[in-house]
Enzyme design. Structure first.
Site, short mmCIF file in Angstrom:
data_model
loop_
_atom_site.label_atom_id
_atom_site.label_comp_id
_atom_site.label_asym_id
_atom_site.label_seq_id
_atom_site.Cartn_x
_atom_site.Cartn_y
_atom_site.Cartn_z
N GLU A 177 -39.41 -34.99 -18.45
CA GLU A 177 -38.12 -35.64 -18.21
C GLU A 177 -37.22 -35.63 -19.45
O GLU A 177 -37.27 -36.54 -20.27
CB GLU A 177 -38.32 -37.09 -17.75
CG GLU A 177 -37.01 -37.82 -17.47
CD GLU A 177 -37.20 -39.27 -17.05
OE1 GLU A 177 -36.19 -39.94 -16.80
OE2 GLU A 177 -38.36 -39.73 -16.97
N LYS A 222 -38.07 -33.29 -14.35
CA LYS A 222 -37.25 -34.44 -13.94
C LYS A 222 -36.01 -34.49 -14.83
O LYS A 222 -35.98 -35.20 -15.83
CB LYS A 222 -38.05 -35.75 -14.03
CG LYS A 222 -37.24 -36.98 -13.58
CD LYS A 222 -38.08 -38.24 -13.54
CE LYS A 222 -37.22 -39.45 -13.15
NZ LYS A 222 -38.01 -40.69 -12.94
#
Length: 341
Positions: A177, A222
């Protein structure tokens, strides 16, 4: 379910299903509870998260996995059932946030580096034994006319890659992420600047993943969407979708099975509309789905309001929002469906 990492990764982005990010730190969930006048205790946090994961229809139809905070991974439901077992019984995969948060980066004013690599291998072994089959690590990238710096982008990419390699060694799928902040200071950057920084960040991140020999088939990305700052003009849904897809095509290898977006300061409806537009208008090599926290939970939190008698109402609100996100993951969400709820 198969224990092969590539199979778990594919299951995490199964058609029309996405991830519930219920991994708020104790400090963050306290702020959410303050908004409804509820004291944050171990029991109240357990009750809230139990309400969500026991929303059986939503979990079975729309939620492929749940990102948990460490406290929740080891908690038991009110009836004594481990919450991990509740999640698995609903056909969902338990996951765990493993980073120790973004800290000020020495010699880099206004930028951060995410900590938590020390002892991570040992913690991952413990999390695997507790039932976690995927993990999440968030790198935070500040954005302005002058930020980020190459040093901060490189350091965060390296940390993400080291974490991802350790996860795969432990039998855990890493969610990578790298978040380019939408609502950081000053938050007035243009969508052009967002596109430039997001592309740069993703390019450097995948270079670091390659250097650390991370298996792309066994990870999930992500990212944040390409979107203008919170205090800037608001780009159209179509423009956000087009620019985000352009960046992903330029930077994300097709071997990655799926991309689960964070909502990152967007409203619930914005996050849903942008995801749906991307899926409706493009034929892509990866699944595009959601990994939302507040954008999945806010309506449920308000409906529940910390009261046992409101559990069913909270679950209905959560189920509706999860269904809307599921439709977005299939490119078939429509604004009229919100009004019909």
């Amino acid at each position: 379910m198969s224990e092969r990492l590539e199979d778990i990764a594919v299951a995490m982005v199964a058609n029309g299903r996405g991830l519930l990010a219920a991994d708020e730190s104790t400090a963050t969930i306290k702020k959410r509870f303050d908004g409804i006048g509820l004291e944050s205790t171990e029991t109240s946090r357990r009750d809230y998260r139990e309400m969500l994961v026991r929303a059986d229809e939503a979990m079975r139809k729309y939620i492929s996995g749940v990102i948990l905070y460490e406290e929740t991974l080891f908690q038991k439901a009110a009836d004594g059932t481990p919450l991990v077992d509740v999640i698995r019984a609903a056909g969902s995969i338990p996951g765990i946030k493993v980073d120790a948060g973004a800290k000020p980066m020495t010699n880099f004013p206004a930028e951060t580096i995410t900590e938590g690599l020390d002892g991570l291998a040992q913690r991952l072994t413990k999390y695997y034994e507790a039932g976690a089959r995927f993990a999440k690590w968030r790198g935070v990238i500040a954005i302005s006319d002058n930020l980020p710096s190459p040093g901060a982008v490189s350091a965060n990419a390296h940390a993400l890659a080291r974490y991802a390699a350790l996860c795969q060694e432990a039998g855990i799928v890493p969610i990578v992420e790298p978040e380019v902040l939408m609502d950081g200071a000053p938050g007035d950057h243009s969508i052009d600047r967002s596109q430039e920084v997001t592309e740069w960040t993703l390019r450097v991140t995948f270079e670091a993943l390659a250097e650390m020999r991370v298996k792309l088939e066994s990870m999930i990305l992500k990212p944040s969407m390409v979107i203008d700052g919170k205090k800037a003009r608001k780009a159209s849904v179509a423009e956000v979708a087009e620019r985000t897809i352009k960046v992903l095509r330029r930077t994300v290898p097709s071997a990655v099975p799926g991309i689960a977006f964070l909502s990152g300061g967007q409203t619930t409806e914005e996050a849903t509309a942008h995801l749906s537009a991307m899926n409706a208008t493009h034929n892509l090599p990866w699944k595009l789905t959601f990994s939302y926290g507040r954008a999945l939970q806010q309506e449920a939190l308000s409906a529940w309001n910390g009261k046992a008698e409101n559990v069913a109402a909270g679950q209905r609100a959560f189920s509706h929002r999860a269904e809307m996100c599921s439709l977005a993951a299939k490119g078939s969400w429509k604004k009229d469906l919100e009004k019909a709820a």
